[in-house]
Design a protein around this motif. Structure first.
Motif, PDB file in Angstrom:
ATOM      1  N   UNK A  28       0.826  -1.208   0.000  1.00 38.27           N
ATOM      2  CA  UNK A  28       0.000   0.000   0.000  1.00 38.27           C
ATOM      3  C   UNK A  28       0.861   1.260   0.000  1.00 38.27           C
ATOM      4  N   UNK A  29       1.935   1.239   0.795  1.00 36.82           N
ATOM      5  CA  UNK A  29       2.819   2.404   0.842  1.00 36.82           C
ATOM      6  C   UNK A  29       3.572   2.576  -0.476  1.00 36.82           C
ATOM      7  N   UNK A  30       3.937   1.468  -1.109  1.00 37.34           N
ATOM      8  CA  UNK A  30       4.659   1.565  -2.378  1.00 37.34           C
ATOM      9  C   UNK A  30       3.804   2.154  -3.477  1.00 37.34           C
ATOM     10  N   UNK A  31       2.475   1.947  -3.415  1.00 38.93           N
ATOM     11  CA  UNK A  31       1.611   2.474  -4.457  1.00 38.93           C
ATOM     12  C   UNK A  31       1.714   3.978  -4.608  1.00 38.93           C
ATOM     13  N   UNK A  32       1.988   4.690  -3.501  1.00 34.15           N
ATOM     14  CA  UNK A  32       2.052   6.156  -3.553  1.00 34.15           C
ATOM     15  C   UNK A  32       3.287   6.648  -4.314  1.00 34.15           C
ATOM     16  N   UNK A  33       4.511   6.272  -3.919  1.00 41.32           N
ATOM     17  CA  UNK A  33       5.666   6.771  -4.679  1.00 41.32           C
ATOM     18  C   UNK A  33       5.709   6.244  -6.117  1.00 41.32           C
ATOM     19  N   UNK A  34       5.276   4.992  -6.319  1.00 39.32           N
ATOM     20  CA  UNK A  34       5.258   4.469  -7.692  1.00 39.32           C
ATOM     21  C   UNK A  34       4.325   5.301  -8.553  1.00 39.32           C
ATOM     22  N   UNK A  35       3.148   5.648  -8.012  1.00 40.08           N
ATOM     23  CA  UNK A  35       2.202   6.460  -8.775  1.00 40.08           C
ATOM     24  C   UNK A  35       2.743   7.858  -9.038  1.00 40.08           C
ATOM     25  N   UNK A  36       3.419   8.448  -8.049  1.00 41.40           N
ATOM     26  CA  UNK A  36       3.979   9.786  -8.242  1.00 41.40           C
ATOM     27  C   UNK A  36       5.029   9.784  -9.350  1.00 41.40           C
ATOM     28  N   UNK A  37       5.943   8.814  -9.286  1.00 36.64           N
ATOM     29  CA  UNK A  37       6.964   8.736 -10.323  1.00 36.64           C
ATOM     30  C   UNK A  37       6.330   8.456 -11.678  1.00 36.64           C
ATOM     31  N   UNK A 203      -4.029  -3.329  -3.313  1.00 37.33           N
ATOM     32  CA  UNK A 203      -3.702  -2.211  -2.423  1.00 37.33           C
ATOM     33  C   UNK A 203      -2.775  -1.212  -3.106  1.00 37.33           C
ATOM     34  N   UNK A 204      -1.734  -1.727  -3.751  1.00 37.85           N
ATOM     35  CA  UNK A 204      -0.774  -0.831  -4.403  1.00 37.85           C
ATOM     36  C   UNK A 204      -1.413  -0.057  -5.539  1.00 37.85           C
ATOM     37  N   UNK A 205      -2.207  -0.736  -6.372  1.00 42.06           N
ATOM     38  CA  UNK A 205      -2.813  -0.053  -7.510  1.00 42.06           C
ATOM     39  C   UNK A 205      -3.905   0.908  -7.067  1.00 42.06           C
ATOM     40  N   UNK A 206      -4.662   0.545  -6.011  1.00 43.72           N
ATOM     41  CA  UNK A 206      -5.680   1.457  -5.505  1.00 43.72           C
ATOM     42  C   UNK A 206      -5.075   2.732  -4.934  1.00 43.72           C
ATOM     43  N   UNK A 207      -4.034   2.574  -4.113  1.00 40.96           N
ATOM     44  CA  UNK A 207      -3.356   3.757  -3.574  1.00 40.96           C
ATOM     45  C   UNK A 207      -2.728   4.580  -4.691  1.00 40.96           C
ATOM     46  N   UNK A 208      -2.137   3.895  -5.655  1.00 43.71           N
ATOM     47  CA  UNK A 208      -1.521   4.608  -6.769  1.00 43.71           C
ATOM     48  C   UNK A 208      -2.530   5.361  -7.612  1.00 43.71           C
ATOM     49  N   UNK A 209      -3.684   4.738  -7.878  1.00 41.38           N
ATOM     50  CA  UNK A 209      -4.707   5.396  -8.688  1.00 41.38           C
ATOM     51  C   UNK A 209      -5.236   6.648  -7.996  1.00 41.38           C
ATOM     52  N   UNK A 210      -5.384   6.583  -6.669  1.00 38.02           N
ATOM     53  CA  UNK A 210      -5.857   7.746  -5.913  1.00 38.02           C
ATOM     54  C   UNK A 210      -4.870   8.906  -6.035  1.00 38.02           C
ATOM     55  N   UNK A 211      -3.599   8.612  -5.849  1.00 40.34           N
ATOM     56  CA  UNK A 211      -2.573   9.656  -5.957  1.00 40.34           C
ATOM     57  C   UNK A 211      -2.493  10.182  -7.389  1.00 40.34           C
ATOM     58  N   UNK A 212      -2.540   9.284  -8.340  1.00 40.87           N
ATOM     59  CA  UNK A 212      -2.427   9.657  -9.749  1.00 40.87           C
ATOM     60  C   UNK A 212      -3.557  10.595 -10.148  1.00 40.87           C
ATOM     61  N   UNK A 213      -4.793  10.254  -9.738  1.00 42.29           N
ATOM     62  CA  UNK A 213      -5.945  11.090 -10.072  1.00 42.29           C
ATOM     63  C   UNK A 213      -5.844  12.453  -9.392  1.00 42.29           C
ATOM     64  N   UNK A 214      -5.465  12.441  -8.104  1.00 38.06           N
ATOM     65  CA  UNK A 214      -5.353  13.709  -7.382  1.00 38.06           C
ATOM     66  C   UNK A 214      -4.317  14.627  -7.974  1.00 38.06           C
ATOM     67  N   UNK A 215      -3.156  14.093  -8.349  1.00 39.48           N
ATOM     68  CA  UNK A 215      -2.119  14.937  -8.922  1.00 39.48           C
ATOM     69  C   UNK A 215      -2.531  15.486 -10.278  1.00 39.48           C
ATOM     70  N   UNK A 216      -3.315  14.726 -11.024  1.00 40.91           N
ATOM     71  CA  UNK A 216      -3.800  15.248 -12.290  1.00 40.91           C
ATOM     72  C   UNK A 216      -4.671  16.476 -12.085  1.00 40.91           C
ATOM     73  N   UNK A 217      -5.521  16.440 -11.057  1.00 38.04           N
ATOM     74  CA  UNK A 217      -6.375  17.594 -10.766  1.00 38.04           C
ATOM     75  C   UNK A 217      -5.578  18.761 -10.194  1.00 38.04           C
ATOM     76  N   UNK A 218      -4.615  18.479  -9.327  1.00 38.43           N
ATOM     77  CA  UNK A 218      -3.866  19.549  -8.665  1.00 38.43           C
ATOM     78  C   UNK A 218      -2.908  20.263  -9.610  1.00 38.43           C
ATOM     79  N   UNK A 219      -2.236  19.500 -10.449  1.00 43.63           N
ATOM     80  CA  UNK A 219      -1.206  20.092 -11.294  1.00 43.63           C
ATOM     81  C   UNK A 219      -1.729  20.573 -12.636  1.00 43.63           C
ATOM     82  N   UNK A 220      -2.856  20.018 -13.080  1.00 43.58           N
ATOM     83  CA  UNK A 220      -3.365  20.354 -14.405  1.00 43.58           C
ATOM     84  C   UNK A 220      -2.598  19.695 -15.527  1.00 43.58           C
ATOM     85  N   UNK A 221      -1.656  18.803 -15.207  1.00 44.78           N
ATOM     86  CA  UNK A 221      -0.879  18.115 -16.232  1.00 44.78           C
ATOM     87  C   UNK A 221      -1.682  16.959 -16.798  1.00 44.78           C
ATOM     88  N   UNK A 222      -1.484  16.697 -18.089  1.00 40.47           N
ATOM     89  CA  UNK A 222      -2.169  15.597 -18.744  1.00 40.47           C
ATOM     90  C   UNK A 222      -1.251  14.382 -18.796  1.00 40.47           C
TER      91      UNK A 222
END
Length: 481
Positions: A28-37, A203-222
């Motif tokens: 679960x913790x790995x999903x966050x940094x993997x998604x960010x990268x 767990x990893x993909x769910x956490x990653x998808x949450x971070x990935x979606x949030x960063x898309x909204x926050x940064x405006x990057x496609x």
């Protein structure tokens, strides 16, 4: 039901163990940094792609990229990739002619994978980002495992590598659902083994998808994930759609199988002089793209790259495409994809989906076959042909179709099954040495999951490479008899 009941005590013991709970937490913790990268990796790749294919042609006074535009950029891609393949650990990743992903990529091979994907895919290589993302996910996961206070054994390392791959691939597939189905189907496991591998991956993909979606909204990057901006209209298939759809799915599977065969032949041709012939292969891809633009008078970017943007354009208004242009797209993008499979680096799925969708729209001109069913069966058949995973391909197609998916599901499932069977029948058996990509050992040799004796979980990775024993095909193995 008896095997499941017998497996319950073993599964209960595994789930209650401290080691497995620690594994779930780590996943679960790995999903966050993997998604960010992965987010910034895909965003950077898309930004470079837009710069090369949209901004620079406009800056030079062109309405769109001229017909010759792919030639210098693919030459540059070959010149960049040649030293990566021949000199860097891991060879820039697995050869995509062998499927979606090779063995889990260790940390030492990560720089080559990143350089190959980030600096060549935006230049017009006809491959997708899915395989590099999976390599990135497994490499980061194995790096984290190596840095932990209690290093994981080989089996748990394989599970963590799979979780990292799943977290990364879910970001480009639009969420964890398709990635989870991919893990189940590619693993070929049941009962205890499936649960043990699936839970950390979810767990990893769910956490990653949450971070990935949030960063898309926050940064405006496609990030250009695989999605249709405009869903096809709702349409209920009838008997004629199935009557034409089954042979159409078989035809599309044969087209995809031909592209994959070209990829394997290209790889064999490249091996004796890898550096020089990698450059020549990239130039050949550029020639295919330029000829497409010359023949049709259309933008060469339609045939270049992964095809995600062109797929959205095609699905939004299929009737805007002349049949001749669609046939040219199938031919020249298919040739460029086949060459890229054998000589360049990237993922094989996305371009094949566009080829299948175009073929499906062409087939929709048959009496009684609708455009929406043609598009649906084309996507499902191509995805199943290239991955050998009919269930994953069906789920992916249904999610892509959006509102019109419910009524298309029976046809989608039929097309995926037919395409999977046809591809297996057409594929010639490989010798033991043919399935191994050059550099695969170097790519996997520095991670705990690389141990060939790591147990059943090692075979559960969605990007698993060919194994000597028989078993169901996964995205890392060509669907072979």
């Amino acid at each position: 039901m008896a095997p499941t009941s017998a497996a319950d005590p073993q599964l209960r013991q595994i789930l209650a163990g401290r080691g497995y709970r620690r594994l779930l937490l780590l996943a679960a913790l790995l999903g966050v940094p993997v998604a960010l990268v992965s987010f910034f990796f895909v965003s950077a790749q898309l930004a470079l792609q837009n710069l090369v294919w949209e901004d620079w042609p406009e800056d030079l006074g062109f309405d769109r990229a001229p017909w010759w535009w792919p030639l210098p950029w693919l030459l540059l891609a070959g010149l960049i990739l040649a030293p990566v393949v021949t000199r860097m650990p891991g060879g820039g990743g697995h050869v995509p002619a062998h499927g979606l992903g090779g063995p889990p990529v260790g940390p030492k091979a990560l720089p080559g994978v990143v350089v190959a994907a980030l600096l060549t895919l935006p230049l017009g290589v006809v491959l997708g980002p899915e395989a590099p993302l999976m390599a990135l996910g497994s490499g980061l996961a194995l790096l984290a495992a190596q840095l932990s206070r209690k290093p994981l054994d080989a089996m748990n390392g394989a599970v963590i590598a799979t979780a990292g791959q799943t977290a990364a691939i879910s970001t480009i597939l639009g969420g964890p659902l398709v990635a989870a189905v991919l893990v189940i189907e590619a693993a070929g496991l049941g009962g205890t083994g499936m649960v043990v591998v699936l839970l950390p991956s979810l767990l990893a993909s769910g956490a990653g998808a949450l971070v990935f979606t949030g960063f898309g909204d926050w940064t405006g990057l496609s990030t250009g994930d695989l999605a249709l901006p405009t869903a096809p209209p709702r349409f209920t298939p009838d008997a004629a759609d199935f009557l034409w759809g089954i042979p159409a799915a078989a035809l599309i599977a044969a087209l995809v199988a031909a592209g994959m065969a070209l990829g394997r032949r290209t790889e064999k041709w490249i091996r004796p002089q890898t550096g020089l012939r990698t450059v020549l292969c990239a130039v050949g891809v550029g020639v295919c793209l330029a000829v497409y633009a010359l023949v049709t008078g259309r933008d060469p970017a339609e045939a270049a790259l992964s095809g995600q943007i062109t797929l959205g354009t095609l699905a939004a208004d299929p009737h805007a495409w002349p049949i001749a242009a669609l046939c040219a797209l199938i031919l020249f993008k298919g040739l460029a994809w086949g060459l890229s499979l054998g000589g360049l680096r990237g993922g094989p799925i996305f371009p094949s989906i566009l080829v299948g969708a175009a073929a499906g729209v062409v087939c929709s001109g048959l009496p009684g076959l609708g455009t929406t069913p043609g598009l649906a069966l084309g996507i499902a058949a191509a995805a199943a042909a290239v991955t050998g995973l009919p269930l994953t391909s069906s789920v992916l197609t249904v999610l892509l179709l959006g509102q019109g998916a419910y009524h298309q599901t029976p046809l989608v499932v039929f097309a995926a099954v037919v395409a999977s069977i046809v591809t297996r029948l057409l594929r010639r058996p490989q010798g033991p040495a043919e399935g191994a990509a050059p550099g695969a050992a170097a790519a996997a040799g520095d991670g705990p999951a690389a141990d060939p004796g790591s147990g059943s979980a090692a075979g559960a990775r969605p990007g698993g490479g060919p194994r000597p024993e028989s078993g169901p095909p996964g995205p890392g193995r060509d669907p072979a008899p």
